[in-house]
Design an enzyme around this catalytic site. Structure first.
Site, PDB file in Angstrom:
ATOM      1  N   GLY A  12       0.939 140.719 -16.631  1.00  0.00           N
ATOM      2  CA  GLY A  12       1.585 140.743 -15.186  1.00  0.00           C
ATOM      3  C   GLY A  12       0.772 140.796 -14.068  1.00  0.00           C
ATOM      4  O   GLY A  12       1.280 141.380 -13.190  1.00  0.00           O
ATOM      5  N   SER A  13      -0.519 140.776 -14.372  1.00  0.00           N
ATOM      6  CA  SER A  13      -1.409 140.969 -12.979  1.00  0.00           C
ATOM      7  C   SER A  13      -0.981 140.248 -11.900  1.00  0.00           C
ATOM      8  O   SER A  13      -1.265 140.737 -10.626  1.00  0.00           O
ATOM      9  CB  SER A  13      -2.829 140.986 -13.476  1.00  0.00           C
ATOM     10  OG  SER A  13      -3.167 139.716 -13.901  1.00  0.00           O
ATOM     11  N   ASN A  14      -0.580 138.986 -12.126  1.00  0.00           N
ATOM     12  CA  ASN A  14      -0.392 138.089 -10.947  1.00  0.00           C
ATOM     13  C   ASN A  14       0.841 138.753 -10.275  1.00  0.00           C
ATOM     14  O   ASN A  14       1.258 138.583  -9.180  1.00  0.00           O
ATOM     15  CB  ASN A  14      -0.083 136.688 -11.425  1.00  0.00           C
ATOM     16  CG  ASN A  14      -1.446 136.047 -11.409  1.00  0.00           C
ATOM     17  OD1 ASN A  14      -1.993 135.612 -10.570  1.00  0.00           O
ATOM     18  ND2 ASN A  14      -1.931 135.953 -12.731  1.00  0.00           N
ATOM     19  N   LYS A  65      16.379 126.023 -27.725  1.00  0.00           N
ATOM     20  CA  LYS A  65      15.956 126.264 -26.185  1.00  0.00           C
ATOM     21  C   LYS A  65      16.889 126.159 -25.225  1.00  0.00           C
ATOM     22  O   LYS A  65      16.902 126.893 -24.203  1.00  0.00           O
ATOM     23  CB  LYS A  65      14.653 125.584 -25.876  1.00  0.00           C
ATOM     24  CG  LYS A  65      13.800 125.985 -24.519  1.00  0.00           C
ATOM     25  CD  LYS A  65      12.609 125.259 -24.259  1.00  0.00           C
ATOM     26  CE  LYS A  65      11.485 126.213 -24.910  1.00  0.00           C
ATOM     27  NZ  LYS A  65      10.088 125.533 -24.676  1.00  0.00           N
ATOM     28  N   MET A  90       4.542 131.989 -21.090  1.00  0.00           N
ATOM     29  CA  MET A  90       3.577 130.988 -22.227  1.00  0.00           C
ATOM     30  C   MET A  90       4.523 130.410 -22.836  1.00  0.00           C
ATOM     31  O   MET A  90       4.355 130.047 -24.129  1.00  0.00           O
ATOM     32  CB  MET A  90       2.688 131.898 -22.796  1.00  0.00           C
ATOM     33  CG  MET A  90       1.701 132.693 -22.030  1.00  0.00           C
ATOM     34  SD  MET A  90       0.719 131.729 -21.024  1.00  0.00           S
ATOM     35  CE  MET A  90      -0.704 131.119 -21.905  1.00  0.00           C
ATOM     36  N   ILE A  93       8.892 124.898 -20.305  1.00  0.00           N
ATOM     37  CA  ILE A  93      10.278 125.035 -19.489  1.00  0.00           C
ATOM     38  C   ILE A  93      10.822 123.614 -19.724  1.00  0.00           C
ATOM     39  O   ILE A  93      10.360 122.660 -19.639  1.00  0.00           O
ATOM     40  CB  ILE A  93      10.097 125.068 -17.797  1.00  0.00           C
ATOM     41  CG1 ILE A  93       9.575 126.516 -17.373  1.00  0.00           C
ATOM     42  CG2 ILE A  93      11.528 125.051 -17.281  1.00  0.00           C
ATOM     43  CD1 ILE A  93      10.326 127.636 -17.427  1.00  0.00           C
ATOM     44  N   ASN A 107       3.827 127.241 -11.049  1.00  0.00           N
ATOM     45  CA  ASN A 107       2.937 127.621 -12.038  1.00  0.00           C
ATOM     46  C   ASN A 107       1.744 127.857 -11.692  1.00  0.00           C
ATOM     47  O   ASN A 107       1.362 127.077 -10.689  1.00  0.00           O
ATOM     48  CB  ASN A 107       3.100 126.907 -13.467  1.00  0.00           C
ATOM     49  CG  ASN A 107       2.506 127.576 -14.528  1.00  0.00           C
ATOM     50  OD1 ASN A 107       2.348 128.656 -14.728  1.00  0.00           O
ATOM     51  ND2 ASN A 107       1.648 126.559 -15.223  1.00  0.00           N
ATOM     52  N   HIS A 109      -2.229 128.111 -13.465  1.00  0.00           N
ATOM     53  CA  HIS A 109      -2.577 127.611 -14.699  1.00  0.00           C
ATOM     54  C   HIS A 109      -4.361 127.756 -14.557  1.00  0.00           C
ATOM     55  O   HIS A 109      -4.675 127.131 -13.508  1.00  0.00           O
ATOM     56  CB  HIS A 109      -2.492 126.220 -15.179  1.00  0.00           C
ATOM     57  CG  HIS A 109      -3.058 125.436 -16.266  1.00  0.00           C
ATOM     58  ND1 HIS A 109      -2.603 125.986 -17.492  1.00  0.00           N
ATOM     59  CD2 HIS A 109      -4.228 125.163 -16.755  1.00  0.00           C
ATOM     60  CE1 HIS A 109      -3.402 125.695 -18.591  1.00  0.00           C
ATOM     61  NE2 HIS A 109      -4.603 125.052 -17.846  1.00  0.00           N
TER      62      HIS A 109
HETATM   63  C1  GAR Z   1      -2.816 133.778 -15.477  1.00  0.00           C
HETATM   64  O1  GAR Z   1      -4.223 133.977 -15.241  1.00  0.00           O
HETATM   65  C2  GAR Z   1      -2.431 132.352 -15.636  1.00  0.00           C
HETATM   66  O2  GAR Z   1      -3.383 131.750 -15.221  1.00  0.00           O
HETATM   67  C3  GAR Z   1      -2.223 132.209 -16.961  1.00  0.00           C
HETATM   68  O3  GAR Z   1      -1.881 133.208 -17.758  1.00  0.00           O
HETATM   69  C4  GAR Z   1      -2.521 134.391 -16.959  1.00  0.00           C
HETATM   70  C5  GAR Z   1      -1.352 135.576 -16.759  1.00  0.00           C
HETATM   71  O4  GAR Z   1      -2.146 136.556 -16.644  1.00  0.00           O
HETATM   72  N1  GAR Z   1      -1.490 131.197 -17.317  1.00  0.00           N
HETATM   73  C6  GAR Z   1      -1.478 130.181 -18.135  1.00  0.00           C
HETATM   74  O5  GAR Z   1      -2.313 130.058 -19.049  1.00  0.00           O
HETATM   75  C7  GAR Z   1      -0.310 129.034 -18.192  1.00  0.00           C
HETATM   76  N2  GAR Z   1      -0.494 127.911 -19.018  1.00  0.00           N
HETATM   77  P1  GAR Z   1      -1.066 137.957 -15.893  1.00  0.00           P
HETATM   78  O6  GAR Z   1      -0.115 138.074 -16.939  1.00  0.00           O
HETATM   79  O7  GAR Z   1      -2.064 139.158 -15.814  1.00  0.00           O
HETATM   80  O8  GAR Z   1      -0.773 137.391 -14.630  1.00  0.00           O
END
Ligand code: GAR
Length: 191
Positions: A12-14, A65, A90, A93, A107, A109
């Site tokens: 969840g850093s984003n 789902k 991950m 949808i 999203n 990516h």
């Molecule tokens: C992010 O870097 C995002 O780009 C990637 O997961 C990471 C989540 O990091 N997303 C994917 O790969 C989607 N296909 P976070 O949990 O630290 O935000």
């Protein structure tokens, strides 16, 4: 009045970068909620530390789902959510959510799409020995990592990069840009 739901499955850093922008009143939304599908993921801690409501749904508890997403949809409607922001969520949808949130699910990516779709984008970029990696913010559609591109940012790959070093540099950029792009999309501004 704009309400957003973040969907996350991991660290969840984003999500944290979005929370920080919201707390600093830079991200102009009225409410944030968190939806997760992994028990004890760190994103939940971040929600709790910031008084953000969090909901957990586990696909394995449902016969399909569709049923799983119907329950998520119920919460999104009860909470009056306008936009759904995927931040390390991950799971694909499906139409159950998409049909109610057309062009309202976004999203990020960690590759320059259409290169390196899927869950191993960073390792795939390293294996392919590309010079440029990066990330793509895009609308979500029914195909994996294939929705309309909203924004891309390149990140240089160095010879001695490992998965961790490259991921760290890509995420540093995601943290800077993701909330800003969300802001612009919500406000209908040109990107
Ligand atoms: C992010 O870097 C995002 O780009 C990637 O997961 C990471 C989540 O990091 N997303 C994917 O790969 C989607 N296909 P976070 O949990 O630290 O935000």
């Amino acid at each position: 009045m704009t309400n957003i739901a973040i969907m996350a499955s991991g660290n969840g850093s984003n999500f944290q970068a979005i929370i920080d922008a919201y707390n600093e009143k830079k991200l102009e939304v009225d409410k944030i909620i968190l939806i997760t599908n992994k028990k004890n993921c760190f994103a939940i801690k971040r929600a709790q530390q910031n008084n953000i409501k969090n909901y957990n749904f586990f696909l394995k508890d449902y016969p399909s789902k569709e049923e799983y997403e119907k329950d998520i949809l119920k919460v999104l409607k009860e909470e009056n959510i306008d936009y759904v922001i995927l931040a390390g969520y991950m799971t694909m949808i499906s139409n159950t959510l998409l049909s109610h949130y057309e062009r309202k699910i976004i999203n990020t990516h960690p590759s320059l799409l259409p290169s390196f779709k899927g869950k191993d984008a960073i390792q795939d970029a390293l294996d392919y020995k590309v010079y440029l990696a990066g990330f793509t913010i895009h609308y979500v559609n029914i195909e994996m990592d294939a929705g309309e591109i909203i924004f891309q940012k390149e990140v240089r790959v160095y010879k001695d990069d490992t998965h961790d070093t490259l991921q760290k540099r890509i995420q540093e950029q995601e943290h800077i840009y993701y909330w800003q792009i969300i802001n612009k999309v919500i406000k209908g501004e040109k990107i």
